[in-house]
Design an enzyme around this catalytic site. Structure first.
Site, PDB file in Angstrom:
ATOM      1  N   ARG A  56       7.328  22.899  -1.898  1.00  0.00           N
ATOM      2  CA  ARG A  56       8.607  22.266  -1.539  1.00  0.00           C
ATOM      3  C   ARG A  56       9.430  23.122  -0.593  1.00  0.00           C
ATOM      4  O   ARG A  56      10.366  22.653   0.041  1.00  0.00           O
ATOM      5  CB  ARG A  56       9.410  21.922  -2.810  1.00  0.00           C
ATOM      6  CG  ARG A  56      10.597  21.027  -2.512  1.00  0.00           C
ATOM      7  CD  ARG A  56      11.299  20.381  -3.717  1.00  0.00           C
ATOM      8  NE  ARG A  56      10.911  20.851  -5.014  1.00  0.00           N
ATOM      9  CZ  ARG A  56      11.440  21.919  -5.631  1.00  0.00           C
ATOM     10  NH1 ARG A  56      12.403  22.608  -5.071  1.00  0.00           N
ATOM     11  NH2 ARG A  56      11.000  22.264  -6.836  1.00  0.00           N
ATOM     12  N   TYR A 107      23.190   2.494  11.929  1.00  0.00           N
ATOM     13  CA  TYR A 107      22.032   2.162  11.108  1.00  0.00           C
ATOM     14  C   TYR A 107      22.523   1.729   9.723  1.00  0.00           C
ATOM     15  O   TYR A 107      23.345   2.397   9.094  1.00  0.00           O
ATOM     16  CB  TYR A 107      21.088   3.358  11.007  1.00  0.00           C
ATOM     17  CG  TYR A 107      19.865   2.999  10.228  1.00  0.00           C
ATOM     18  CD1 TYR A 107      18.926   2.139  10.766  1.00  0.00           C
ATOM     19  CD2 TYR A 107      19.670   3.476   8.944  1.00  0.00           C
ATOM     20  CE1 TYR A 107      17.812   1.756  10.036  1.00  0.00           C
ATOM     21  CE2 TYR A 107      18.550   3.110   8.208  1.00  0.00           C
ATOM     22  CZ  TYR A 107      17.632   2.248   8.763  1.00  0.00           C
ATOM     23  OH  TYR A 107      16.536   1.868   8.044  1.00  0.00           O
ATOM     24  N   ASP A 178      23.250  11.038  15.428  1.00  0.00           N
ATOM     25  CA  ASP A 178      21.964  10.381  15.174  1.00  0.00           C
ATOM     26  C   ASP A 178      21.393  10.005  16.541  1.00  0.00           C
ATOM     27  O   ASP A 178      21.892   9.112  17.218  1.00  0.00           O
ATOM     28  CB  ASP A 178      22.175   9.144  14.291  1.00  0.00           C
ATOM     29  CG  ASP A 178      20.857   8.463  13.906  1.00  0.00           C
ATOM     30  OD1 ASP A 178      19.899   8.537  14.706  1.00  0.00           O
ATOM     31  OD2 ASP A 178      20.797   7.843  12.827  1.00  0.00           O
ATOM     32  N   LYS A 203      10.646   6.452  14.178  1.00  0.00           N
ATOM     33  CA  LYS A 203      10.778   5.559  15.320  1.00  0.00           C
ATOM     34  C   LYS A 203      10.068   6.137  16.544  1.00  0.00           C
ATOM     35  O   LYS A 203       8.861   6.256  16.536  1.00  0.00           O
ATOM     36  CB  LYS A 203      12.262   5.262  15.558  1.00  0.00           C
ATOM     37  CG  LYS A 203      13.053   4.921  14.275  1.00  0.00           C
ATOM     38  CD  LYS A 203      12.643   3.604  13.643  1.00  0.00           C
ATOM     39  CE  LYS A 203      13.215   3.396  12.251  1.00  0.00           C
ATOM     40  NZ  LYS A 203      14.658   3.525  12.121  1.00  0.00           N
TER      41      LYS A 203
HETATM   42  C1  PLP Z   1      15.532   3.887  11.055  1.00  0.00           C
HETATM   43  C2  PLP Z   1      16.788   4.635  11.313  1.00  0.00           C
HETATM   44  C3  PLP Z   1      17.314   5.527  10.369  1.00  0.00           C
HETATM   45  C4  PLP Z   1      16.656   5.723   9.010  1.00  0.00           C
HETATM   46  O1  PLP Z   1      15.423   6.329   9.140  1.00  0.00           O
HETATM   47  P1  PLP Z   1      14.201   6.086   8.101  1.00  0.00           P
HETATM   48  O2  PLP Z   1      13.153   6.984   8.666  1.00  0.00           O
HETATM   49  O3  PLP Z   1      13.862   4.633   8.147  1.00  0.00           O
HETATM   50  O4  PLP Z   1      14.680   6.502   6.759  1.00  0.00           O
HETATM   51  C5  PLP Z   1      18.451   6.231  10.693  1.00  0.00           C
HETATM   52  N1  PLP Z   1      19.080   6.053  11.882  1.00  0.00           N
HETATM   53  C6  PLP Z   1      18.621   5.193  12.809  1.00  0.00           C
HETATM   54  C7  PLP Z   1      19.364   5.035  14.084  1.00  0.00           C
HETATM   55  C8  PLP Z   1      17.460   4.460  12.560  1.00  0.00           C
HETATM   56  O5  PLP Z   1      17.021   3.597  13.477  1.00  0.00           O
END
Ligand code: PLP
Length: 365
Positions: A56, A107, A178, A203
């Site tokens: 971990r 998100y 983000d 993504k």
């Molecule tokens: C998908 C997404 C998240 C969350 O990510 P996960 O990997 O699905 O937990 C956070 N911010 C944005 C802009 C996203 O598109």
């Protein structure tokens, strides 16, 4: 290079360009018979007395991914189980009752976490239009964190990151960006003064719709240690295979982003002239486009079910193009139009993507 020099990209040439970093960062040292790629290390524990000790606390495969992403963002990265695992770990840092400024369009899971924390009296969230810089600056008073998403999901609003950073720092707040939609190739928030960059590596970074992974990146060594400590404690750690897949994906990030973006620009040009589309939102960069279908939400749903090439699916940033009507999700902000369809433009041939959209739009009557 002399034989005894480590030949990581940073030691060879600190000024290497992003495409070269995407290909070379985070590889093993070039010793004879060393593998070119960091292997998958499946280990729940390690022989005692070293730096890692337990699975971990660290893993060489995570480190390879973190080195590569950190190189692209210009900071030190930490990988997480998912984007939301990273969001939860960052939000866990704030003191009870702290103020978090965040975009009203963001998100859904991020807004969901903030709403939940607010409901339990854990934080006070102040939702703002992140493109309205004056409103964001005015909301920074007493804030602990100013959370930026830019472009926002799914409205594609763009934040003035340097102006918001200046106001947030003046107020003593940390700035989190983000950067999932922009990727480190199109926007480097740490260079613009942000304290933490966050990714859903699920993504564009991993890029093949097969692995969930998150990451944070920072230049602040103290913040890095605190975040690493929280990851150790909360356990939102990446899977080893997922980190390996994300690193494999990152090797072609520049190619995928370039092609997806070129496809998006061309599709936007054509969509703007199509009579079935009322509005096209595109921030001018990236591979996410939002369209509003003139005939309303039912027609928008029909569009999503009438494409043959474009996949009707949530998520984004894969090599394959996908689309969905965002308001089909109950938690989506009610200020997002019912007929808005988010397009994630992939790397296919743009004419095939267009032909498929046109045959589906033609079915709307
Ligand atoms: C998908 C997404 C998240 C969350 O990510 P996960 O990997 O699905 O937990 C956070 N911010 C944005 C802009 C996203 O598109």
């Amino acid at each position: 290079m002399p034989d005894d020099s480590p030949t990581t990209p940073e030691t060879v040439a600190p000024a290497l360009r992003p495409a070269t970093r995407a290909v070379h960062a985070g590889r093993p040292a070039r010793d004879p018979d060393a593998p070119l790629n960091t292997p998958l290390t499946m280990a729940a524990t390690y022989v005692g007395g070293g730096d890692l000790e337990y699975g971990r606390y660290g893993n060489p495969t995570w480190t390879a991914f973190e080195d590569a992403l950190g190189s692209l963002e210009g900071g030190r990265a930490l990988a997480f189980s998912s984007g939301l695992g990273a969001v939860a770990t960052v939000l866990d840092l704030v003191a009870n009752d702290a103020v978090v400024v965040a975009p009203r369009h963001a998100y859904q899971g991020t807004l969901g976490q903030l709403g939940d924390l607010q409901l339990r009296g854990r934080v006070q969230s102040r939702l703002v239009d992140i493109a309205d810089t004056d409103a964001v600056v005015a909301a920074c008073d007493d804030a602990a964190i100013v959370w930026i998403e830019s472009p926002t999901n799914p409205a594609l609003e763009v934040a003035d990151i340097p102006a918001i950073v200046a106001a947030a720092h003046e107020a003593g707040a940390y700035v989190v960006v983000d950067n999932t939609f922009a990727t480190p190739l199109l926007q480097q928030p740490l260079d613009q003064g942000a304290d933490i960059v966050l990714h859903s590596a699920t993504k564009f970074i991993a890029g093949h719709s097969d692995a969930l992974l998150g990451a944070v990146v920072t230049r602040d060594p103290q913040l890095y240690d605190v975040l690493k400590g929280r990851r150790d404690l909360l356990g939102a750690i990446p899977g080893t295979l997922e980190a390996w897949l994300a690193l494999r994906g990152l090797r072609t990030l520049h190619l995928r982003v370039e092609r997806s973006q070129a496809n998006a620009v061309e599709l936007v040009r054509r969509l703007e002239a199509h009579p079935a589309i009322e509005r096209v939102r595109y921030p001018g960069f990236g591979a996410i486009v939002a369209i509003e279908v003139a005939k309303g939400p039912l027609a928008a749903d029909l569009l999503c079910r009438s494409t043959r090439l474009w996949v009707f699916a949530t998520s984004l940033g894969g090599v394959e193009s996908s689309l969905e009507r965002r308001r089909r999700w109950k938690g989506e902000a009610t200020t997002i139009p019912e007929s808005l369809v988010r397009l994630s433009v992939g790397v296919e041939d743009v004419d095939d993507l267009w032909d498929d959209l046109v045959q589906a739009l033609d079915q709307l009557g």
